[in-house]
Design a protein around this motif. Structure first.
Motif, PDB file in Angstrom:
ATOM      1  N   GLY A 101      45.502  29.894  79.091  1.00 43.75           N
ATOM      2  CA  GLY A 101      45.309  30.490  77.777  1.00 43.75           C
ATOM      3  C   GLY A 101      46.193  31.696  77.561  1.00 43.75           C
ATOM      4  N   VAL A 102      46.586  32.380  78.688  1.00 41.94           N
ATOM      5  CA  VAL A 102      47.406  33.588  78.574  1.00 41.94           C
ATOM      6  C   VAL A 102      48.882  33.248  78.428  1.00 41.94           C
ATOM      7  N   VAL A 103      49.375  32.274  79.232  1.00 41.00           N
ATOM      8  CA  VAL A 103      50.789  31.925  79.222  1.00 41.00           C
ATOM      9  C   VAL A 103      51.102  31.078  77.994  1.00 41.00           C
ATOM     10  N   PRO A 104      52.065  31.506  77.153  1.00 44.19           N
ATOM     11  CA  PRO A 104      52.394  30.709  75.970  1.00 44.19           C
ATOM     12  C   PRO A 104      52.964  29.365  76.356  1.00 44.19           C
ATOM     13  N   SER A 105      52.549  28.347  75.644  1.00 50.15           N
ATOM     14  CA  SER A 105      53.036  26.998  75.934  1.00 50.15           C
ATOM     15  C   SER A 105      53.967  26.548  74.825  1.00 50.15           C
ATOM     16  N   CYS A 106      54.783  25.574  75.144  1.00 44.87           N
ATOM     17  CA  CYS A 106      55.704  25.026  74.150  1.00 44.87           C
ATOM     18  C   CYS A 106      55.839  23.542  74.414  1.00 44.87           C
ATOM     19  N   ASP A 107      55.434  22.720  73.439  1.00 49.98           N
ATOM     20  CA  ASP A 107      55.642  21.289  73.590  1.00 49.98           C
ATOM     21  C   ASP A 107      57.137  21.027  73.706  1.00 49.98           C
ATOM     22  N   GLY A 108      57.479  19.906  74.334  1.00 48.22           N
ATOM     23  CA  GLY A 108      58.883  19.591  74.532  1.00 48.22           C
ATOM     24  C   GLY A 108      59.659  19.665  73.229  1.00 48.22           C
ATOM     25  N   GLY A 109      60.693  20.482  73.209  1.00 45.32           N
ATOM     26  CA  GLY A 109      61.499  20.641  72.006  1.00 45.32           C
ATOM     27  C   GLY A 109      62.655  19.658  71.982  1.00 45.32           C
ATOM     28  N   ASN A 110      63.319  19.590  70.835  1.00 44.05           N
ATOM     29  CA  ASN A 110      64.472  18.727  70.645  1.00 44.05           C
ATOM     30  C   ASN A 110      65.678  19.631  70.440  1.00 44.05           C
ATOM     31  N   ILE A 111      66.534  19.707  71.450  1.00 43.83           N
ATOM     32  CA  ILE A 111      67.585  20.728  71.477  1.00 43.83           C
ATOM     33  C   ILE A 111      68.958  20.062  71.401  1.00 43.83           C
ATOM     34  N   LEU A 112      69.767  20.525  70.454  1.00 44.77           N
ATOM     35  CA  LEU A 112      71.159  20.096  70.332  1.00 44.77           C
ATOM     36  C   LEU A 112      72.033  21.112  71.062  1.00 44.77           C
ATOM     37  N   VAL A 113      72.938  20.634  71.909  1.00 44.45           N
ATOM     38  CA  VAL A 113      73.763  21.516  72.748  1.00 44.45           C
ATOM     39  C   VAL A 113      75.235  21.213  72.495  1.00 44.45           C
ATOM     40  N   LEU A 114      75.999  22.273  72.197  1.00 45.00           N
ATOM     41  CA  LEU A 114      77.442  22.126  72.066  1.00 45.00           C
ATOM     42  C   LEU A 114      78.076  23.104  73.055  1.00 45.00           C
ATOM     43  N   PRO A 115      78.371  22.636  74.269  1.00 46.93           N
ATOM     44  CA  PRO A 115      78.853  23.541  75.322  1.00 46.93           C
ATOM     45  C   PRO A 115      80.367  23.631  75.369  1.00 46.93           C
ATOM     46  N   LEU A 116      80.861  24.586  76.144  1.00 41.78           N
ATOM     47  CA  LEU A 116      82.263  24.620  76.528  1.00 41.78           C
ATOM     48  C   LEU A 116      82.418  23.925  77.870  1.00 41.78           C
ATOM     49  N   ASP A 117      83.636  23.512  78.157  1.00 37.53           N
ATOM     50  CA  ASP A 117      83.883  22.772  79.401  1.00 37.53           C
ATOM     51  C   ASP A 117      84.220  23.736  80.540  1.00 37.53           C
ATOM     52  N   GLY A 118      84.579  23.192  81.682  1.00 35.77           N
ATOM     53  CA  GLY A 118      84.989  23.993  82.831  1.00 35.77           C
ATOM     54  C   GLY A 118      83.835  24.782  83.418  1.00 35.77           C
ATOM     55  N   SER A 119      84.130  26.007  83.859  1.00 34.53           N
ATOM     56  CA  SER A 119      83.107  26.843  84.492  1.00 34.53           C
ATOM     57  C   SER A 119      81.981  27.192  83.525  1.00 34.53           C
ATOM     58  N   HIS A 120      82.269  27.207  82.213  1.00 37.41           N
ATOM     59  CA  HIS A 120      81.217  27.477  81.234  1.00 37.41           C
ATOM     60  C   HIS A 120      80.156  26.363  81.271  1.00 37.41           C
ATOM     61  N   TRP A 121      80.623  25.121  81.450  1.00 34.96           N
ATOM     62  CA  TRP A 121      79.670  24.013  81.560  1.00 34.96           C
ATOM     63  C   TRP A 121      78.845  24.134  82.843  1.00 34.96           C
ATOM     64  N   ILE A 122      79.489  24.523  83.941  1.00 35.06           N
ATOM     65  CA  ILE A 122      78.757  24.707  85.199  1.00 35.06           C
ATOM     66  C   ILE A 122      77.640  25.725  85.010  1.00 35.06           C
ATOM     67  N   ASN A 123      77.920  26.779  84.229  1.00 33.73           N
ATOM     68  CA  ASN A 123      76.900  27.796  83.940  1.00 33.73           C
ATOM     69  C   ASN A 123      75.719  27.213  83.182  1.00 33.73           C
TER      70      ASN A 123
END
Length: 527
Positions: free
Chosen positions: A22-44
């Protein structure tokens, strides 16, 4: 009875667990769109996506068909492919090869002013084309709208993701350290260049007068690069986004910045409430090594092991340098694990194990590891801090020198520039780190500071992503300063008003005195 007692204990435990839920906030599974950079940024960002996936979130990745690191198939995410004419691995490979030659002895100034800027502009042009492809593809846009994403997660190193978030009207979370051309702080927080060094300057937060002059020059260069980059994005905004948009304002308007740094690593500076520091969020306790590697580590005895890698994008040093480095390693009592791809140096000693790949995190966490020889990428530096291993840095390009400089300034590492690297300087640097205990002591102190947090950086990253999903954004944490014109931000209009009032008052007083003086003179003449 014992059975009743056990039931009682079990009931108390269940009640306690329900209270925690009851104390810890919960979040139902969200739907997330991701537009990443490649290389080491993707590794991050990949490490964060793995954690989000384990929390039940659905992930969709937008990737270029010429992607270097981002796989088209994964259990973690589904993929939207954008056709590309550029193979990023070959493109970067050619650039890195040329830069290695330049750093070894060519004209760095010519390279930095032409080849490096040309590389960045080419990459931004590629992302312009990808964004235009997205915004012209009505079928794909309909699919993106129908998917009803909860937020868009992107890297502001390019502005494709922030414009797409504006177009789709999605809350925006940035996984960032840079935006377009500068450290991300310069986009949204007060950043006095009197004590905040620009990337590439090689300065710390303690600058003398001439260093501050140079730092202002570096700031001007970064601003000039920004002005080269932004018009292309703004043109796309004007064409495709209703009422237009300014790309810098869009970046500043992000709900949350997940910042891949912290103030154990970076120099203190002003910040904002929607900046969440997650430096070292990919770091974890080390796992057991394979039997072969563990035997090698243990065979080093009291002398320990040196771990060397120049990252995943550099296959090999020039052969002459590799020969000298191998020769130095052969003279040391320590064992060496060296990630080196290419021709095997003829001077490699029996104490050196050359590998194509290494479990870097697990090796750094091993008690036998004494020194980490590295190029200074953000991931490697953060992992060295986490595990408390001093670093001998050989920076090659981008922000690597500045990353290593932060360790050197805290007495936790030392730097050898590539054009100064030879057998003598390499041996001197290694022996200094191996035999002067203060390097290890200082790095261990940084490790204790980094670990002493109420929540791990990864837990913070996941919490704030889910926070944005729960509350449909985080507008209450965003400053409105960037919406003010520059003269209002710096109160130039207020100062002009006050100055006008002061000048007006002085003129009125002067006029009054002149009037009284003239009146007195007139009376005297009449008498």
């Amino acid at each position: 009875s014992l059975w009743n007692k056990n039931n009682y204990v079990w009931g108390i435990g269940l009640l306690f667990s329900l209270c925690l839920m009851g104390v810890v906030p919960s979040c139902d599974g969200g739907n997330i769109l991701v537009l990443p950079l490649d290389g080491s940024h993707w590794i991050n960002i990949q490490v964060q996506l793995d954690e989000l996936h384990s929390h039940g979130h659905k992930l969709t990745i937008i990737r270029s068909s010429g992607s270097w690191y981002i796989k088209e198939q994964s259990h973690m995410y589904s993929v939207i492919n954008i056709p590309s004419q550029i193979n990023l691995k070959e493109f970067f490979g050619g650039f890195l090869e040329r830069q290695m030659q330049v750093l070894e002895g060519g004209s760095a100034l010519v390279f930095l002013t032409y080849d490096f800027i040309s590389l960045l502009l080419t990459l931004h042009e590629m992302w312009h084309n990808d964004l235009i492809y997205l915004l012209n593809n009505t079928t794909l846009l309909k699919e993106l709208r129908d998917a009803k994403y909860d937020l868009l997660l992107t890297d502001p190193g390019v502005a494709t993701g922030v414009i797409l978030a504006k177009y789709l009207n999605l809350p925006l979370v940035l996984n960032a350290r840079w935006f377009l051309a500068m450290d991300g702080h310069f986009a949204l927080a007060p950043s006095p260049v009197s004590y905040i060094p620009l990337t590439g300057s090689g300065f710390t937060d303690k600058m003398d007068f001439f260093q501050r002059v140079k730092n202002v020059f570096y700031y001007s260069v970064a601003q000039a690069h920004q002005y080269l980059v932004t018009p292309g994005y703004n043109a796309i905004c004007e064409k495709y986004v209703e009422d237009g948009c300014d790309v810098i304002s869009l970046i500043q308007d992000a709900d949350i910045w997940l910042f891949r740094s912290d103030f154990v690593f970076d120099f203190p500076r002003p910040t904002m409430p929607n900046v969440i520091y997650i430096g070292g969020y990919s770091c974890k306790p080390s796992k057991p090594l394979s039997a072969e590697l563990e035997d090698f580590m243990q065979s080093a005895g009291e002398h320990g092991v040196i771990v060397m890698t120049l990252g995943s994008v550099v296959n090999a040093l020039p052969i002459k340098l590799a020969e000298e480095i191998a020769s130095v390693f052969a003279k040391l009592p320590q064992k060496v694990i060296w990630r080196h791809i290419g021709a095997r140096p003829s001077t490699v000693g029996n104490n050196t194990l050359i590998v194509d790949w290494m479990p870097q995190k697990d090796l750094l966490g091993h008690p036998q590891t004494k020194v980490f020889v590295a190029h200074g990428g953000t991931n490697g530096v953060q992992e060295a801090i986490y595990h408390g291993v001093p670093v001998l840095g050989i920076p090659l390009f981008f922000d690597q020198f500045d990353n290593l400089l932060r360790l050197q300034a805290r007495g936790a590492g030392t730097i050898i520039r590539l054009n100064e690297l030879n057998g003598e300087t390499f041996e001197q640097g290694l022996r200094e780190l191996l035999h002067q205990e203060h390097y290890r002591d200082n790095m261990q102190r940084l490790s204790r500071l980094h670990r002493d947090q109420p929540l791990s950086p990864m837990d913070q990253a996941v919490f704030w992503v889910e926070y944005v999903i729960r509350h449909k954004g985080a507008a209450h944490l965003r400053t409105q300063a960037y919406k003010m014109p520059w003269y209002s931000y710096y109160c130039v209009d207020v100062l002009l008003l006050l100055l006008s009032a002061v000048i007006g008052t002085v003129l009125c007083v002067v006029a009054l005195f002149r009037f009284l003086c003239c009146r007195n003179r007139t009376k005297i003449k009449q008498q």
